[in-house]
Scaffold this active site. Structure first.
Site, PDB file in Angstrom:
ATOM      1  N   SER A   1       0.844  -1.192   0.000  1.00 14.19           N
ATOM      2  CA  SER A   1       0.000   0.000   0.000  1.00 14.19           C
ATOM      3  C   SER A   1       0.875   1.236   0.000  1.00 14.19           C
ATOM      4  O   SER A   1       2.003   1.220   0.497  1.00 14.19           O
ATOM      5  CB  SER A   1      -0.913   0.003   1.233  1.00 14.19           C
ATOM      6  OG  SER A   1      -1.828   1.083   1.174  1.00 14.19           O
ATOM      7  N   ASP A   2       0.343   2.302  -0.570  1.00 13.62           N
ATOM      8  CA  ASP A   2       1.057   3.566  -0.553  1.00 13.62           C
ATOM      9  C   ASP A   2       0.041   4.697  -0.634  1.00 13.62           C
ATOM     10  O   ASP A   2      -1.093   4.504  -1.083  1.00 13.62           O
ATOM     11  CB  ASP A   2       2.046   3.677  -1.710  1.00 13.62           C
ATOM     12  CG  ASP A   2       3.081   4.745  -1.444  1.00 13.62           C
ATOM     13  OD1 ASP A   2       3.950   4.519  -0.584  1.00 13.62           O
ATOM     14  OD2 ASP A   2       3.012   5.812  -2.078  1.00 13.62           O
ATOM     15  N   GLN A   3       0.481   5.879  -0.175  1.00 15.00           N
ATOM     16  CA  GLN A   3      -0.376   7.057  -0.202  1.00 15.00           C
ATOM     17  C   GLN A   3       0.434   8.254  -0.677  1.00 15.00           C
ATOM     18  O   GLN A   3       1.595   8.413  -0.305  1.00 15.00           O
ATOM     19  CB  GLN A   3      -0.938   7.346   1.182  1.00 15.00           C
ATOM     20  CG  GLN A   3      -1.880   8.528   1.210  1.00 15.00           C
ATOM     21  CD  GLN A   3      -2.434   8.759   2.595  1.00 15.00           C
ATOM     22  OE1 GLN A   3      -1.731   9.235   3.461  1.00 15.00           O
ATOM     23  NE2 GLN A   3      -3.686   8.380   2.781  1.00 15.00           N
TER      24      GLN A   3
END
Length: 188
Positions: free
Chosen positions: A66-68
């Site tokens: 996951s990344d933001q």
């Protein structure tokens, strides 16, 4: 076996809500944006890269990457890393809207499932003293956008528009639960 490709305490705490046993592993991925890469492209690429990095070491496991990325008028805002940068980011964002792109990838072998959430945060007009009090109180130096919405940072906003309230913290659980069900997990 389920592995979270992250050492983020925020993502670990979120994933624990689904009550599935999992382990954490550091993905060791270069998070620098590529030239002319949009925030949406970057976050998708990094979620896949993080899952790939750990899946290569654990081919039998389902791996969550996951990344933001915070996006102010199309410009990527990184994690501030320190007080001065956090104050500068919040000063720039005061009275404006910032988009947060959060991607999650569930991967095992050649099989990859990806979902992307878009959250829009409208900051209220912020006085310099408010920003400094907030930054000193929560020290959000490892957070995209220089705030923690799950804490005192919520007081900085006029509104949050999202399909998934957990996405802004860093792991979109509604989307992830759907991906896990698609992969055969019983959630709940």
């Amino acid at each position: 076996m389920l592995i979270l490709a992250s050492t983020s305490p925020y993502r670990r705490e979120l994933l624990q809500r689904l009550r599935l046993p999992f382990e954490c592993a550091r993905p060791d991925v270069d998070e620098a944006p590529l030239r002319a890469e949009s925030p949406a492209q970057l976050v998708r690429r990094l979620s896949l890269a993080k899952a790939d990095a750990v899946a290569g070491r654990h081919p039998e496991a389902w791996v969550i990457g996951s990344d933001q990325v915070a996006d102010l008028d199309g410009r990527i805002l990184g994690k501030p890393g320190g007080r001065d940068a956090a104050v500068a980011q919040l000063t720039e964002m005061g009275g404006r809207s910032v988009r947060f792109h959060t991607a999650v990838c569930l991967r095992r072998g050649a099989h990859a499932l990806v979902a992307v959430d878009l959250t829009q945060v409208r900051f209220r007009a912020l006085a310099a003293a408010e920003i400094e009090r907030y930054v000193d109180a929560e020290q959000p130096f490892d957070c995209a956008g220089s705030f923690k919405c799950e804490g005192l940072g919520i007081s900085l906003f006029d509104a949050i528009e999202s399909h998934d309230p957990t996405a802004l913290v860093g792991l979109p659980l509604i989307a992830l639960a759907g991906l896990l069900r698609e992969a055969g997990y019983a959630v709940p």
